[in-house]
Design a protein around this motif. Structure first.
Motif, mmCIF file in Angstrom:
data_model
loop_
_atom_site.group_PDB
_atom_site.id
_atom_site.type_symbol
_atom_site.label_atom_id
_atom_site.label_comp_id
_atom_site.label_asym_id
_atom_site.label_seq_id
_atom_site.Cartn_x
_atom_site.Cartn_y
_atom_site.Cartn_z
ATOM 1 N N TYR A 228 0.848 -1.188 0.000
ATOM 2 C CA TYR A 228 0.000 0.000 0.000
ATOM 3 C C TYR A 228 0.885 1.239 0.000
ATOM 4 C CZ TYR A 228 -4.170 2.801 1.112
ATOM 5 O OH TYR A 228 -5.225 3.698 1.068
ATOM 6 N N VAL A 229 1.239 1.692 -1.195
ATOM 7 C CA VAL A 229 2.144 2.827 -1.328
ATOM 8 C C VAL A 229 1.423 3.967 -2.042
ATOM 9 C CG1 VAL A 229 4.369 3.641 -2.191
ATOM 10 C CG2 VAL A 229 4.110 1.253 -1.486
ATOM 11 N N TYR A 230 1.299 5.085 -1.355
ATOM 12 C CA TYR A 230 0.703 6.277 -1.968
ATOM 13 C C TYR A 230 1.632 6.751 -3.069
ATOM 14 C CZ TYR A 230 -1.251 10.983 -2.431
ATOM 15 O OH TYR A 230 -1.807 12.136 -2.922
ATOM 16 N N ALA A 231 1.069 6.989 -4.245
ATOM 17 C CA ALA A 231 1.913 7.354 -5.379
ATOM 18 C C ALA A 231 1.223 8.372 -6.274
ATOM 19 C CB ALA A 231 2.257 6.097 -6.193
ATOM 20 N N LYS A 232 2.018 8.973 -7.135
ATOM 21 C CA LYS A 232 1.505 9.912 -8.129
ATOM 22 C C LYS A 232 1.313 9.186 -9.447
ATOM 23 C CE LYS A 232 4.369 12.649 -10.204
ATOM 24 N NZ LYS A 232 5.338 13.719 -10.527
ATOM 25 N N SER A 233 0.223 9.452 -10.120
ATOM 26 C CA SER A 233 -0.003 8.864 -11.437
ATOM 27 C C SER A 233 -0.474 9.955 -12.383
ATOM 28 C CB SER A 233 -1.067 7.755 -11.357
ATOM 29 O OG SER A 233 -2.341 8.297 -11.071
ATOM 30 N N CYS A 234 -0.565 9.639 -13.658
ATOM 31 C CA CYS A 234 -0.973 10.635 -14.644
ATOM 32 C C CYS A 234 -2.387 11.130 -14.381
ATOM 33 C CB CYS A 234 -0.890 10.031 -16.046
ATOM 34 S SG CYS A 234 0.778 9.579 -16.540
ATOM 35 N N GLY A 235 -3.209 10.291 -13.731
ATOM 36 C CA GLY A 235 -4.582 10.668 -13.449
ATOM 37 C C GLY A 235 -4.775 11.252 -12.075
ATOM 38 N N GLY A 236 -3.694 11.479 -11.339
ATOM 39 C CA GLY A 236 -3.792 12.013 -9.986
ATOM 40 C C GLY A 236 -3.232 11.031 -8.979
ATOM 41 N N PRO A 237 -3.444 11.282 -7.694
ATOM 42 C CA PRO A 237 -2.938 10.388 -6.646
ATOM 43 C C PRO A 237 -3.489 8.977 -6.815
ATOM 44 C CG PRO A 237 -3.656 12.467 -5.707
ATOM 45 C CD PRO A 237 -4.132 12.460 -7.127
ATOM 46 N N SER A 238 -2.682 7.990 -6.467
ATOM 47 C CA SER A 238 -3.112 6.598 -6.577
ATOM 48 C C SER A 238 -2.408 5.763 -5.521
ATOM 49 C CB SER A 238 -2.802 6.040 -7.966
ATOM 50 O OG SER A 238 -1.399 5.969 -8.173
ATOM 51 N N ILE A 239 -2.867 4.550 -5.358
ATOM 52 C CA ILE A 239 -2.252 3.610 -4.436
ATOM 53 C C ILE A 239 -1.599 2.498 -5.246
ATOM 54 C CG2 ILE A 239 -2.629 1.974 -2.559
ATOM 55 C CD1 ILE A 239 -2.968 4.913 -1.782
ATOM 56 N N HIS A 240 -0.314 2.316 -5.024
ATOM 57 C CA HIS A 240 0.413 1.250 -5.715
ATOM 58 C C HIS A 240 0.471 0.017 -4.812
ATOM 59 C CE1 HIS A 240 3.516 -0.821 -8.051
ATOM 60 N NE2 HIS A 240 4.134 -1.035 -6.906
ATOM 61 N N GLN A 241 0.054 -1.122 -5.336
ATOM 62 C CA GLN A 241 0.168 -2.383 -4.601
ATOM 63 C C GLN A 241 1.248 -3.222 -5.262
ATOM 64 O OE1 GLN A 241 -3.486 -4.504 -3.673
ATOM 65 N NE2 GLN A 241 -2.408 -6.463 -3.525
ATOM 66 N N GLY A 242 2.379 -3.320 -4.587
ATOM 67 C CA GLY A 242 3.503 -4.057 -5.148
ATOM 68 C C GLY A 242 3.536 -5.512 -4.742
ATOM 69 N N THR A 243 2.426 -6.017 -4.227
ATOM 70 C CA THR A 243 2.359 -7.398 -3.748
ATOM 71 C C THR A 243 1.140 -8.102 -4.323
ATOM 72 O OG1 THR A 243 1.100 -6.691 -1.797
ATOM 73 C CG2 THR A 243 3.496 -6.819 -1.572
ATOM 74 N N ALA A 244 1.191 -9.427 -4.318
ATOM 75 C CA ALA A 244 0.042 -10.219 -4.747
ATOM 76 C C ALA A 244 -1.003 -10.285 -3.644
ATOM 77 C CB ALA A 244 0.498 -11.636 -5.131
ATOM 78 N N HIS A 245 -0.552 -10.304 -2.390
ATOM 79 C CA HIS A 245 -1.468 -10.302 -1.255
ATOM 80 C C HIS A 245 -1.906 -8.879 -0.922
ATOM 81 C CE1 HIS A 245 0.446 -14.301 -0.323
ATOM 82 N NE2 HIS A 245 -0.819 -14.584 -0.047
ATOM 83 N N SER A 246 -3.097 -8.773 -0.360
ATOM 84 C CA SER A 246 -3.609 -7.480 0.085
ATOM 85 C C SER A 246 -2.957 -7.088 1.406
ATOM 86 C CB SER A 246 -5.126 -7.567 0.276
ATOM 87 O OG SER A 246 -5.435 -8.401 1.399
#
Length: 208
Positions: free
Chosen positions: A167-185
């Protein structure tokens, strides 16, 4: 944070129990790895030398033998239109598993992961743990390799690292987003982390 369903919890317990039953000796003495200077004291300059040093540091916390050659395979990230230069995050940047490279393995690493310390360490821990999974002789279906490598990562002590990377807060082209770098939640990894603390007598305050 809501706990996963009972069926999911049972599956997580089953997988973690399998790892300890089949490979428990390999994980004896595993300590909780924290994303702090205590476990990652090396200077990082986002260059090849720093990446190699960080990879070796991650390996040192796993049961992977020093005689197993590992290398990093950097992957160029491309936006949908091929023109994004903002350094934004993309959901597809997570890569599961490792590739065979001679007598060892190549850990695939999207280039954008090197710009965020949480995502970088999580990706390397997942990749190294996938190599541990392969060396253990486990036969896992392709779509499950990412999830199983995370169970091995937690057993090695990377539960906090996996949880942060989920659960990593990140910037994307469409605005703020959450990046999930794992298969598990996040909730699934929090439960696996609790299992690690319970089976290794690690105080939960250390995880906090």
């Amino acid at each position: 944070m809501t706990l996963p369903s009972e069926d999911v919890l049972r599956e997580l317990v089953s997988r973690y129990a399998h790892v300890l039953a089949a490979h428990g000796e390999a994980f004896e003495g595993a300590e909780l790895v924290t994303p702090t200077g205590a476990h990652f004291p090396d200077h990082f300059a986002r260059d090849a030398k720093s990446l190699g040093r960080l990879l070796a540091r991650v390996v040192s916390y796993t049961p992977l033998g020093e005689d197993v050659p590992l290398e990093i395979g950097l992957i160029e990230d491309e936006s949908d239109d091929g023109h994004c230069t903002s350094g934004c995050s993309k959901a597809g940047s997570r890569v599961d598993g490792v590739q065979r490279a001679g007598a060892g393995y190549r850990v695939p690493l999207p280039l954008t992961e090197t710009g965020n310390p949480v995502r970088l360490v999580c990706a390397l821990a997942r990749g190294v743990s996938a190599a541990v999974l392969a060396e253990a002789g486990e036969t896992i279906d392709g779509e499950d390799v990412g999830a199983w490598s995370e169970v091995f990562a937690v057993a090695s002590g990377f539960g906090v690292v996996m949880l942060e990377g989920s659960y990593v807060y990140a910037k994307s082209c469409g605005g703020p987003s959450i990046h999930q770098g794992t298969a598990h939640s996040p909730s699934e990894l929090a439960f696996l982390l609790a299992l690690f603390c319970a089976t290794t007598d690690t105080p939960t305050r250390d995880a906090r």
